[in-house]
Write an enzyme that holds these catalytic residues in place. Structure first.
Site, mmCIF file in Angstrom:
data_model
loop_
_atom_site.group_PDB
_atom_site.id
_atom_site.type_symbol
_atom_site.label_atom_id
_atom_site.label_comp_id
_atom_site.label_asym_id
_atom_site.label_seq_id
_atom_site.Cartn_x
_atom_site.Cartn_y
_atom_site.Cartn_z
ATOM 1 N N SER B 145 21.868 18.025 92.838
ATOM 2 C CA SER B 145 23.238 18.497 92.642
ATOM 3 C C SER B 145 24.114 18.249 93.858
ATOM 4 O O SER B 145 23.650 18.321 94.997
ATOM 5 C CB SER B 145 23.236 19.990 92.309
ATOM 6 O OG SER B 145 24.549 20.406 92.009
ATOM 7 N N SER B 155 27.847 25.873 89.608
ATOM 8 C CA SER B 155 26.603 25.096 89.717
ATOM 9 C C SER B 155 25.610 25.484 88.629
ATOM 10 O O SER B 155 24.916 24.611 88.088
ATOM 11 C CB SER B 155 25.984 25.277 91.113
ATOM 12 O OG SER B 155 25.707 26.649 91.350
ATOM 13 N N SER B 156 25.547 26.748 88.264
ATOM 14 C CA SER B 156 24.562 27.139 87.250
ATOM 15 C C SER B 156 24.956 26.591 85.880
ATOM 16 O O SER B 156 24.109 26.142 85.123
ATOM 17 C CB SER B 156 24.381 28.661 87.213
ATOM 18 O OG SER B 156 25.528 29.284 86.690
ATOM 19 N N ASP B 213 32.759 28.399 82.436
ATOM 20 C CA ASP B 213 32.085 27.414 83.289
ATOM 21 C C ASP B 213 31.382 26.351 82.449
ATOM 22 O O ASP B 213 31.543 25.147 82.685
ATOM 23 C CB ASP B 213 31.059 28.100 84.197
ATOM 24 C CG ASP B 213 31.723 28.934 85.286
ATOM 25 O OD1 ASP B 213 32.914 29.230 85.154
ATOM 26 O OD2 ASP B 213 31.023 29.283 86.262
#
Lengths: 396, 396
Positions: B145, B155-156, B213
């Site tokens: 990543s 990010s998750s 997200d």
């Protein structure tokens, strides 16, 4: 006219406080409520008339803090300003543009050094208030001040108020207890007269003053104002503020204009921002007026005020009137968990930091040392104290 | 089942972007509009199945950036999670509390070092998504990543989206052109399927995610959201942001709660603040969607966006979610006349700084050097780019 004679031998000293805006600056231009308060920092004006034996025919003005002295033969003043001979101390009037010109010529003759030319308008105001209230009479006027000049703390209003009060105190228009020892307060109607004259003086310095500064300086305590309506409010708590003067000069007119331009670009957002400020000012006034019971209640009230200050500061940043120097003060005081906000126009100027009742003096000293190491000037002042007061000295 | 055979020999790589909140964080919890955008920083998940000759019966997961490797015999997974054998890749379901417990036990067996224990929920999500979509099958999954973990850049979600996409790409539930060279986009209905699985994965990591997200990571570009309604918006300008990671960890739940508490204490003020944020988000979306003509128009749009960012930041300060580290970034970028705002929860985390099209690279280098000297991490990213993409490698 025994009383007049007695007065003429007296020395009078008047003092009038500066002011801060606790909440609502800028938003008040857009119909929000604002709250201003007097601060325990004063301008002092002392006045006395020479005795006949002095054989002195001049009007003298000493500005002690800036080390300037002026003097005009009273005949010169009479010649330059004949129209002021018919003024009545009991009926404040506005200074006409023609008179302003004649006064400016009298001031110009005094050759103020270039670096202090910003004081010329204040000297003009002096000549106008003096002559309008006392006529063509020799005298000695000494001015000292605890207020930094031109930093938004109302130094010019404090000057106009204390000068008007001293001049009126030795005129036929007020009725005072001349035997009183120590500081003395004016009657309501006399305060009104002082406030009117001071406002007329402020006009010469500022063009279109709001009247807030001279009103706070005259009456003391706090006032709430909105759309030109001023309401005196009675504070029910002792507040102490650290006032940090960033010494960064700002252009109030340009800052006010920039907020208006932002309002034109983002009408909905800014309307909501002004509405938020209005709520803050109202809540702040309510807290200050509410009765306090004990230490706990005072701490709670202080915490609430700190939160309102932080919120108001955020909204001022949203309006775009903060400045790097202001942010430095905020950062520094935040390190000590103290809440701060700019006061007045922003873009530099002064920053308020609430000093809670239970805060230790050691912390205060550290904060001040930190701020002074950044080149700022720190003042500590009680908030919402007395307004104009006068004091009579012995015959000189 | 020729296609299935072919797929099983392939390696698939999926990439999904991170996200930023351009405007409206916190206020969105109180029914204001917010705008989120994808950023050109990706999480990559590659997946391949071992050939029969490899004789490997384990499921392996490599998290390259944190130098962790996990492996489970598929028999052990089947034994621990028998209920996942009946899952359909085409029908995303939620992970039951019982299954979460069984998965947690599988993760615990792997002895994650104490310092990296925060990754356990992500590993659980992996096991659940993998087994739900692919069943009990040996495989090798590698994750890399460009997004800092746990800094509010999604990010998750990027992990869940790219993982779900890779798993679905090699399942019967999607129909793709396996001969395509380079990055490939999913069809609308397939994106929807990925997004649903990713959302279920996010639930294991975050409890009650907003869905923003994973939606931004899946579809890319920008979305406007309010009261749970998401609308994809088509950006009409290329935006570049400097993203500064203060590396100060924050507690999102506590920050959200503190804003709610402030709202209870000052309902009128905060309602006006949220309304101001709502206007900012709407205006920002309008500017981004409006057609740009030339350099001048772009500069004007950028200036308008900068002003909205500054205003939003002021309102976030008013909500009390800023932080000394954020203020340091603001101060530093202000020195270069660049506008910044925090993004996400505040209290640390990341700060956005708009990099105008005509800004020189020299200035950008200087700003970054200044920020890095404060210990911050700087990333430059295009805003509003593509969402999820996949790429097929040769048979392994």
């Amino acid at each position: 006219m025994h009383q007049t004679r007695e007065r003429e031998r007296m020395e009078v000293k008047a003092r009038a406080p500066g002011k801060i805006i606790l909440a609502g600056e800028h938003a008040v231009v857009h119909r929000s409520t604002a709250v201003a308060a007097s601060i325990g920092l004063y301008t002092y004006v002392s006045l006395h008339f020479p005795t006949d034996s002095d054989n002195d025919d001049t009007l003298k003005l000493q500005l002690k803090d800036v080390a300037l002295e002026f003097s005009w033969p009273v005949g010169r003043i009479k010649e330059a300003l004949p129209e002021l001979g018919s003024c009545l101390a009991s009926s404040p009037t506005s200074c006409s543009p023609e008179t302003i010109k004649s006064i400016a010529a009298l001031v110009e003759e005094q050759n103020i050094p270039e670096a202090k030319i910003g004081l010329a308008a204040g000297v003009s105001t002096f000549l106008w208030l003096y002559t309008s209230i006392q006529g063509y009479k020799p005298a000695m006027v000494v001015v000292t001040s605890e207020l930094p000049l031109g930093s938004g703390l109302g130094s010019s209003a404090a000057f106009c108020v204390s000068l008007s009060a001293a001049l009126l105190a030795l005129s036929d228009s007020v009725n005072l207890d001349y035997s009183h020892q120590g500081w003395l307060t004016f009657e309501e109607s006399e305060l009104e007269l002082v406030n009117k004259w001071a406002f007329e003086g402020e006009k010469i310095i500022h063009g279109k003053p709001s009247g807030i500064d001279n009103t706070v300086s005259t009456y003391g305590d706090m006032i709430k104002f909105r759309s030109g309506n001023l309401t005196l409010i009675k504070s029910n708590m002792t507040l102490k503020m650290l006032i940090t003067n960033t010494k960064v000069g700002r252009n109030t007119k340009a800052l006010v204009a920039s907020v208006s331009e932002r309002t034109v670009r983002h009408p909905n957002t800014m309307a909501a921002v002004f509405s938020a400020v209005d709520s803050i000012s109202k809540e702040l006034a309510t807290i200050i007026q509410s009765p306090g019971y004990n230490d706990l209640a005072i701490t709670e009230k202080e915490e609430r005020l700190e939160e309102l200050m932080e919120m108001n500061q955020g909204l001022l940043q949203c309006m775009g009137v903060s400045h790097a120097s202001i942010e430095t003060v905020l950062r520094t005081t935040l390190k000590y968990k103290l809440a701060s906000k700019l006061t007045g126009a922003g873009g530099g100027g002064c920053v308020l930091t609430l000093l809670p009742t239970l805060l230790s003096g050691t912390i205060v000293d550290k904060v001040i040392a930190d701020l002074e190491s950044c080149g700022f000037q720190c003042l500590i002042a009680g908030i919402g104290g007395k307004g104009l007061e006068i004091c009579f000295g012995g015959s000189s």
